[in-house]
Design an enzyme around this catalytic site. Structure first.
Site, PDB file in Angstrom:
ATOM      1  N   THR A 260      34.230  41.429  23.064  1.00  0.00           N
ATOM      2  CA  THR A 260      34.466  40.005  22.759  1.00  0.00           C
ATOM      3  C   THR A 260      34.145  39.119  23.962  1.00  0.00           C
ATOM      4  O   THR A 260      33.423  38.127  23.839  1.00  0.00           O
ATOM      5  CB  THR A 260      35.950  39.786  22.391  1.00  0.00           C
ATOM      6  OG1 THR A 260      36.409  40.922  21.673  1.00  0.00           O
ATOM      7  CG2 THR A 260      36.131  38.549  21.555  1.00  0.00           C
ATOM      8  N   VAL A 261      34.690  39.478  25.134  1.00  0.00           N
ATOM      9  CA  VAL A 261      34.512  38.625  26.312  1.00  0.00           C
ATOM     10  C   VAL A 261      33.080  38.725  26.840  1.00  0.00           C
ATOM     11  O   VAL A 261      32.454  37.712  27.173  1.00  0.00           O
ATOM     12  CB  VAL A 261      35.524  38.993  27.420  1.00  0.00           C
ATOM     13  CG1 VAL A 261      35.327  38.112  28.655  1.00  0.00           C
ATOM     14  CG2 VAL A 261      36.959  38.858  26.906  1.00  0.00           C
TER      15      VAL A 261
ATOM     16  N   VAL B  47      44.048  36.944  34.580  1.00  0.00           N
ATOM     17  CA  VAL B  47      45.404  36.416  34.391  1.00  0.00           C
ATOM     18  C   VAL B  47      45.357  35.132  33.572  1.00  0.00           C
ATOM     19  O   VAL B  47      44.647  34.191  33.934  1.00  0.00           O
ATOM     20  CB  VAL B  47      46.089  36.122  35.744  1.00  0.00           C
ATOM     21  CG1 VAL B  47      47.502  35.602  35.533  1.00  0.00           C
ATOM     22  CG2 VAL B  47      46.116  37.367  36.624  1.00  0.00           C
TER      23      VAL B  47
ATOM     24  N   ILE C  78      43.104  29.742  31.833  1.00  0.00           N
ATOM     25  CA  ILE C  78      43.868  28.875  32.744  1.00  0.00           C
ATOM     26  C   ILE C  78      43.459  29.165  34.192  1.00  0.00           C
ATOM     27  O   ILE C  78      43.512  30.309  34.612  1.00  0.00           O
ATOM     28  CB  ILE C  78      45.384  29.113  32.584  1.00  0.00           C
ATOM     29  CG1 ILE C  78      45.804  28.895  31.138  1.00  0.00           C
ATOM     30  CG2 ILE C  78      46.166  28.210  33.523  1.00  0.00           C
ATOM     31  CD1 ILE C  78      47.269  29.202  30.862  1.00  0.00           C
TER      32      ILE C  78
ATOM     33  N   GLY D 112      45.736  39.545  13.934  1.00  0.00           N
ATOM     34  CA  GLY D 112      44.915  39.985  15.056  1.00  0.00           C
ATOM     35  C   GLY D 112      45.463  39.572  16.407  1.00  0.00           C
ATOM     36  O   GLY D 112      44.782  39.680  17.418  1.00  0.00           O
TER      37      GLY D 112
ATOM     38  N   GLU E 184      47.988  44.400  18.820  1.00  0.00           N
ATOM     39  CA  GLU E 184      47.273  45.653  18.607  1.00  0.00           C
ATOM     40  C   GLU E 184      48.040  46.519  17.614  1.00  0.00           C
ATOM     41  O   GLU E 184      49.237  46.330  17.392  1.00  0.00           O
ATOM     42  CB  GLU E 184      47.177  46.421  19.932  1.00  0.00           C
ATOM     43  CG  GLU E 184      46.633  45.643  21.098  1.00  0.00           C
ATOM     44  CD  GLU E 184      45.113  45.638  21.133  1.00  0.00           C
ATOM     45  OE1 GLU E 184      44.508  46.510  20.490  1.00  0.00           O
ATOM     46  OE2 GLU E 184      44.539  44.743  21.780  1.00  0.00           O
TER      47      GLU E 184
ATOM     48  N   ASP F   5      51.730  44.422  30.080  1.00  0.00           N
ATOM     49  CA  ASP F   5      50.580  43.529  30.287  1.00  0.00           C
ATOM     50  C   ASP F   5      50.984  42.362  31.191  1.00  0.00           C
ATOM     51  O   ASP F   5      50.273  42.007  32.142  1.00  0.00           O
ATOM     52  CB  ASP F   5      50.100  43.023  28.916  1.00  0.00           C
ATOM     53  CG  ASP F   5      49.025  41.966  29.043  1.00  0.00           C
ATOM     54  OD1 ASP F   5      47.893  42.317  29.417  1.00  0.00           O
ATOM     55  OD2 ASP F   5      49.325  40.784  28.783  1.00  0.00           O
TER      56      ASP F   5
ATOM     57  N   LYS G  28      49.632  41.263  35.198  1.00  0.00           N
ATOM     58  CA  LYS G  28      49.199  39.915  35.585  1.00  0.00           C
ATOM     59  C   LYS G  28      50.089  39.373  36.701  1.00  0.00           C
ATOM     60  O   LYS G  28      49.620  38.770  37.666  1.00  0.00           O
ATOM     61  CB  LYS G  28      49.222  39.000  34.359  1.00  0.00           C
ATOM     62  CG  LYS G  28      48.181  39.418  33.306  1.00  0.00           C
ATOM     63  CD  LYS G  28      48.431  38.733  31.973  1.00  0.00           C
ATOM     64  CE  LYS G  28      47.395  39.141  30.944  1.00  0.00           C
ATOM     65  NZ  LYS G  28      47.792  38.739  29.569  1.00  0.00           N
TER      66      LYS G  28
END
Lengths: 434, 434
Positions: free
Chosen positions: A16-17, A136, A140, A191, A194, A205, A209
Site C-alpha cells: 500500500t505505502v 510514527v 503527522i 479493514g 488485522e 505497535d 512508535k
C-alpha cells in the site's frame, strides 16, 4: 527546468505505502523537482510479486527479485524500505544499503525499535543516515518536529494516540456503549484491524512508535524493552460510562516523560480530561502532544495510517535528502545519545481510576477505604453504583479516583483488598493523565 | 566538546522575544551545540536602551546602538531581527544583513507580508536566506511543516486560528455570554490585548500571517493586499448563542484555499462545527489546519504568542542554520513562485449564517424567504426567535442558515430585503466552514 543530477531511489516493497509513494513520485515529479531543486528518479524496484498489476509505470526502473541485492548493487543514492518487519529481508536490505553508503528512508517502526542504535551507528560509519518520518503516526510530521523544531527545548513529556485501530475501537465503544469484542469485529470488517489484532490492541505497535519518539525527544538510545505495555482489551463499556460521568475519555496513550527516577515510558489505557487536546481525537486519527520547557505544549493531529498519508511522510524524507539536508538518524551523533535510565513502572506517580466489584455485604466499602488509606492513598472521589433493578446481584461496582500516588501503593492496596475477600473478580486499574 | 567554528549571531531587539532568545542561548548553549554539531555564539547585540536591566550576561557581545550598522558590520553569520514593524529600522537592518550575505532569522510578519518577495530576491542575490518560523503562530512549527513536511502534497486549503487575542475574546464571550467590549477589556487587563487593539481584533495581524502561509502552501508570491479582512468586533453574544444552538463555534479564521477562480485568501469570523479540530481550540492558543491531497488533514495546535514560545521558533531556525540547512525563503527560488491569482471575495462559495432583525409585521418572514429564493439561495434552516416577554419589541431576530451559495448572491438578497423595508439595522453575516 533542472540541471542538477537526480536523486536516485531504490524502492523495496510495493504494498500500500510503496505503491502510493511511486504513484505520487510519478504524478508530482515536476513539482517535487521544483520544490527540492533536483529531479527525483526511481532507478530500482523490488517487491515480492513482479507480475502483480499496481497501476504504476516504473519505466526505466531496474527490477530486483532480492531487495538486499538491490540495496547493495542498484545505481541509487537512497534505499526506500517499505517491506516491514523487525528482521528478515527489511533488516538485511537496510544493512546492505547503509554498508554501501546509501541513505535509508523507512516506515519500519519495528525494525528501528529493535535495532535502531546499531543501525544508526552503521549509518554513521558509512556516511549515511536513516530517515523515518513515516514510522510514527503516519502523515503527522512529528519526527521532524522533535528532531528539528524543538531544538531550543528540554522536552518534559511526549504523549500520543498512535494506533488508529485502538482509537477507533475506544471511540466506538464510548459512542455506542458496545463491548470491546463487538467494536473489534466492526474494525476488522472495515479493514481498520488485522485478522490477528494482538499487535495493535495489546499496545505493542504503540510501544514501537513511542520508543522512537523517546529517543528523539530525550536524546536517549532507543530502548523498546524498557516500555511498560498494557492494551485495551480489558476496557469495558462500564469504564467508558464512568469515565464520561467523571469528565474523562479513555484513550490508549503512549507516554514518555522525564521523572526524578529517569525516563518513564509506558503504553496503557488512560483517562484523559475531556477538555485536553488528545481527548478530542476520535476514530482512526492519531495525535501527539509534546511539552517542552520553552514552547509549552504542542499537539499535532492527523492521519496515522493509510497508504497515501504514510507516503506523504516518506516523500517528506525523500525531499529532505534531495535538498541536501542530511541529519543524524536520531538527531545527534550516536555516541552522544545517552542510554535511557529506566524508571520502573512500580514507581510511576499519578492519579488512578480503580473499579472494584465489591461483594454486597456490610463493611465492604469501609474495608476498601481503609486499605487505601493504609497505603497512603488519598481518594478524590468514590462512586458506588447501586444494584439498580438487579436486587439479586451479589456485588456492586465501586469506582475510586485517587489523588497522585504510586503504582506500587495501588498494587499493594488492591492485594490487601483481595485478601480481605470483599471483592470479586480482578480490579480494573486505569491511570489518569491531567 | 566541539571543534566546529561557531555560528555567530547578531541580535537586533531585546524585547520579550529577544531577551527570551538570548536567555535560552545562554542556558542551553551546550545542548544546542550537541544537537546541531556546532557552537552558537551571540557576537553582537543592538537594542533601544543599553542601560535597561534584562538579566542577561551578553558577555563578549559587541553592542551596537544602530541595528543597521550592526547588520552591515558585525562579525556575524546571521542577523536575528526581533525589532518588529513593516518598515523603519527592522527593514533597514534586514536589508543590510542580506546585502552583506548574512542569513536573517525573524519573527516579523508585518515586514514579510509587506516586503516578502523583494526581500527573498535580495536574499537570493546574496546567497542568503530568511527564516521566519516565529512569524506565524508563535511556537507552532507550521512554517517547517509547509515548507518541508508537505513536499509530496498539493495543498488544497490552509486555515487557522492565528490571533490569541481574538480567540481569547470569542472563547470568553461564548463561555460567559458577555459582549465583545467587556471581553476586550478583560483581555487588555490580562495583557492579552494592546491598548489599541485594532490591529488584532480587526483581523490585520491574522491577515499578515495568512499571507505568509499562503505563499508557502501554494508556491505563490506573498500578496497580503489580496486578502479579504473582517474582524470580530461585530460579533454579538446572540450570534454565539445561535451558533451554539446550531452546533457551531465562532472563530476568527484565516483561510487560504485553491478555488476554480484562483487562490482565495480571507480572514473573518467563521462558524466552525463543534466537532472540528479548530473548534476545540480555546483561549489564547493558536492552531493551523492544512489539507493536502496526499496526507489529508493535519492540525497543529500550540501557543501562538509569548516570549518563550516565540523564542522556541526563533531557536528552531537558528538550529537549522547551525546544522547547515539553508533553504530558499519561501521554499523555492523566487522566480519559481507564481503571482497569486486573486479569487475575489464576491465569488466566495460556501454556507452562510445570516441574522436579520425583522420588523414584526405580517409578511416580513415571507419577504425574506422570497428574496433569498430569487437569488438562488437555498435555506438549510430558519430560526425565528419569539419576542419572549418583550411584547412591545418592534422587531425579532430571524436566523437563516444557507446551503452553499455565493457571497454575491447573499449580498444581493440582503440589499433587496433592506429595500423592502422589512428589517431594521444591518444584517449580520457569518460564513460557515464545514
Amino acid at each position: 527546468m533542472n540541471h542538477a543530477s537526480p536523486l536516485r531511489l531504490a524502492i523495496a516493497g510495493l504494498g500500500t505505502v510503496g505503491a502510493a509513494t511511486v504513484k505520487i513520485l510519478e504524478s508530482k515529479g515536476n513539482a517535487l523537482a521544483v520544490a527540492t531543486g533536483r529531479p527525483i528518479a526511481v532507478t530500482a524496484v523490488s517487491a515480492r510479486d513482479k507480475a502483480r498489476e499496481r497501476g504504476l509505470t516504473l519505466g526505466g526502473a531496474h527490477w530486483f527479485d532480492d531487495p538486499t541485492a538491490m540495496a547493495a548493487e542498484a545505481e541509487a543514492d537512497v534505499l526506500v524500505e517499505l517491506i516491514g518487519g523487525a528482521d528478515g529481508p527489511a533488516k538485511a536490505a537496510v544493512e546492505a544499503a547503509l554498508r554501501a553508503g546509501r541513505h535509508v528512508v523507512t516506515a519500519n517502526k519495528a525494525l528501528l525499535a529493535a535495532h535502531g542504535p546499531a543501525l544508526a551507528r552503521l549509518a554513521e560509519a558509512n556516511g549515511a543516515t536513516i530517515l523515518f518520518e513515516a514510522a510514527v503516526a503516519g502523515g503527522i510530521p512529528v519526527i521532524k518536529a522533535l528532531r528539528e523544531s524543538l531544538a531550543g527545548n528540554t522536552v518534559q513529556r511526549v504523549s500520543g494516540i498512535m494506533n488508529g485501530t485502538c482509537n477507533y475501537i475506544l471511540s466506538r465503544m464510548e459512542a455506542e456503549g458496545l463491548t470491546f469484542a463487538a467494536c473489534l469485529k466492526a474494525a476488522q470488517e472495515l479493514g481498520y484491524a488485522e485478522a490477528d489484532p494482538t499487535f495493535d490492541v495489546e499496545g505493542f505497535d504503540t510501544a514501537h512508535k513511542l520508543a522512537l519518539l523517546t529517543a528523539l525527544a530525550f536524546g536517549t538510545e532507543v530502548d523498546a524493552d524498557a516500555i511498560y505495555v498494557e492494551g485495551i482489551s480489558g476496557v469495558t463499556p462500564l469504564d467508558l460510562k464512568m469515565a464520561d460521568e467523571l469528565g474523562f475519555r479513555i484513550k490508549l496513550l503512549g507516554v514518555a516523560e522525564r521523572t526524578a527516577g529517569g525516563i518513564e515510558q509506558r503504553v496503557h489505557p488512560t483517562m484523559v480530561p475531556k477538555t485536553a487536546q488528545l481527548a478530542q481525537v476520535m476514530g482512526v486519527t492519531n495525535a501527539v502532544s509534546v511539552i517542552g520547557d520553552t514552547v509549552g505544549e504542542l499537539t499535532l493531529v492527523g492521519p496515522g495510517a493509510g497508504g497515501e498519508a504514510t507516503a506523504s511522510a516518506v516523500l517528506s524524507d525523500i525531499a529532505d535528502l534531495a535538498r541536501g539536508t542530511v541529519l543524524p538518524t536520531f538527531g545527534k551523533a550516536s555516541d552522544l545519545l545517552i542510554k535511557v535510565n529506566r524508571a520502573p513502572m512500580k514507581r510511576h506517580e499519578g492519579g488512578y481510576y480503580v473499579r472494584l466489584q465489591t461483594l454486597d455485604k456490610p463493611g465492604a466499602a469501609a474495608t476498601v477505604a481503609t486499605r487505601m488509606a493504609e497505603n497512603g492513598i488519598s481518594l478524590e472521589s468514590i462512586l458506588q453504583k447501586g444494584r439498580g433493578q438487579r436486587a439479586e446481584a451479589p456485588s456492586v461496582p465501586v469506582i475510586l479516583i485517587t489523588y497522585a500516588t504510586t503504582e506500587r501503593a495501588v498494587r499493594a492496596a488492591l492485594k490487601a483488598i483481595a485478601h480481605d475477600g470483599v471483592i470479586e473478580g480482578t480490579p480494573q486499574v486505569i491511570r489518569i493523565e491531567r
